[in-house]
Scaffold this active site. Structure first.
Site, PDB file in Angstrom:
ATOM      1  N   HIS A 147     125.123  76.114 122.532  1.00 20.39           N
ATOM      2  CA  HIS A 147     124.338  76.734 121.471  1.00 20.39           C
ATOM      3  C   HIS A 147     125.092  77.954 120.953  1.00 20.39           C
ATOM      4  O   HIS A 147     126.139  78.338 121.490  1.00 20.39           O
ATOM      5  CB  HIS A 147     122.948  77.130 121.968  1.00 20.39           C
ATOM      6  CG  HIS A 147     121.975  75.988 121.994  1.00 20.39           C
ATOM      7  ND1 HIS A 147     121.595  75.319 120.853  1.00 20.39           N
ATOM      8  CD2 HIS A 147     121.312  75.401 123.023  1.00 20.39           C
ATOM      9  CE1 HIS A 147     120.727  74.365 121.168  1.00 20.39           C
ATOM     10  NE2 HIS A 147     120.543  74.390 122.482  1.00 20.39           N
ATOM     11  N   ASP A 177     126.674  79.027 114.229  1.00 24.05           N
ATOM     12  CA  ASP A 177     126.074  77.877 113.551  1.00 24.05           C
ATOM     13  C   ASP A 177     126.258  77.975 112.048  1.00 24.05           C
ATOM     14  O   ASP A 177     126.615  76.994 111.379  1.00 24.05           O
ATOM     15  CB  ASP A 177     124.573  77.817 113.853  1.00 24.05           C
ATOM     16  CG  ASP A 177     124.279  77.281 115.245  1.00 24.05           C
ATOM     17  OD1 ASP A 177     125.215  77.149 116.045  1.00 24.05           O
ATOM     18  OD2 ASP A 177     123.103  77.011 115.524  1.00 24.05           O
TER      19      ASP A 177
END
Length: 357
Positions: A147, A177
């Site tokens: 993540h 991200d």
């Protein structure tokens, strides 16, 4: 989310570009959202049995989260179980008329399903196929889960973006991200579109969010690779090693000081009643910077947040208040730029680009 795509004005720069989007969560959907805002026609392919986790976040509107609507309101959607031959055949039929495929599965998954780049390239030789993963399609971490916090940790960014002797601070947004899975992907896709226009062929794009995070070490990392000092906590110009920093006010709010250039330093020090510190302010040694930062902090602690907001509103010194999100949404600069728009169901963030005739 609507079942039919609204392309808007024919003048939008990506009008006519068609994207088949298999991605979920944030990185891929944010990338296709940007391109949809620019006029591209985006068809989301979702699983009928495994809904996008973003869809269930709070708050929800008619059972769908506000975040999901922000990301997908300008897209169409179809539901296909890619583990079935019927769905694979439908994808192969669709791809004949699409320019771009965007996917976010782990490496090899789309190949095993029969809809990888090589399989779809045989149907559409001009296809641009973009895969977004945490670590990329190669390397020892290619199959590893991750993540945003993991990518920032491995990139080196988290280590020197902190206070000395303290833990790194979890960010309130997904830096890797968005910088990798979204913005780098959009840039790569649009560059491939231009190349296809020039050379008549498509290509495969391998986007790694860890690579993108590592590339953000543009200043400190470049200096270190050239033989300079390794970046460490509170040693650089931008990470607390200088008076470029956040300062508490008397009521527990914060002001952001970025007055690096001499003219801005002078205005900052004058407003704070610290003009005598001009020589120390310009000296970036650790001892001088400690003295300057202590004096600046004491000055800001002497008055309230509102006082300093009013004071620096009229002074061009690269000093701004640290706002809450709601305050930012209502700030005159952002409202003048129309950065909050009315979505289909609720107000939404507007795209961060303006095309001027």
């Amino acid at each position: 989310m609507s079942e039919s795509t609204s392309l808007g004005s024919d003048s939008k720069p990506l009008n006519g570009l068609k994207i088949l989007d298999f991605s979920t969560l944030l990185p891929g959907p944010y990338a296709s959202m940007i391109m949809a805002e620019l006029g591209a026609e985006v068809l989301r392919v979702e699983s009928p049995s495994r809904p996008d986790l973003v869809k269930g976040l709070e708050p929800r509107i008619d059972g769908v989260s506000a975040a999901y609507r922000q990301l997908n309101d300008k897209k169409s959607v179809c539901y296909l179980d890619l583990k079935t031959p019927e769905a694979v055949n439908e994808v192969k039929a669709l791809v004949k008329d699409y320019d771009i495929v965007l996917e976010q599965f782990r490496p090899g998954v789309m190949d095993r399903l029969g809809v990888g780049y090589q399989a779809l390239r045989e149907i559409n030789a001009q296809l641009i196929y973009c895969s977004i993963t945490g670590y990329g399609q190669s390397g020892p971490y290619r199959d590893r889960a991750g993540h945003d916090i993991n990518y920032l940790a491995l990139s080196g960014l988290a280590d020197y973006s902190r206070r000395k002797g303290q833990a790194p601070v979890p960010q309130g947004m997904q830096i890797a991200d968005l910088s990798g899975g979204s913005h780098q992907a959009v840039m790569a896709i649009l560059a491939a579109v231009i190349q296809r226009q020039l050379q008549g062929r498509g290509q495969y794009l391998d986007i790694s969010m860890t690579d993108a995070a590592f590339s953000l070490n543009g200043m400190a990392g470049a200096a270190a690779l050239a033989g300079g000092e390794q970046p460490e906590a509170e040693t650089g110009w931008l990470n607390g090693g200088t008076f470029y920093d956040y300062y508490a006010t008397s009521d527990g709010r914060y002001m952001a000081v970025g007055s690096l250039e001499p003219q801005f330093q002078q205005r900052l020090l004058k407003a704070l009643g610290l003009s005598a510190l001009a020589d120390k302010c310009a000296d970036f040694s650790a001892e001088c910077q400690f003295d300057v930062k202590t004096a600046i902090q004491d000055a800001f602690l002497s008055q309230s947040f509102d006082y300093w907001c009013q004071c620096f509103a009229q002074i061009d010194a690269c000093v701004e208040p640290v706002l809450t999100f709601q305050e930012a949404a209502e700030h005159p600069q952002l409202t003048a730029r129309n950065m909050v728009k009315q979505g289909q169901y609720t107000p939404q963030l507007a795209p961060a680009f303006t095309f001027c005739e």
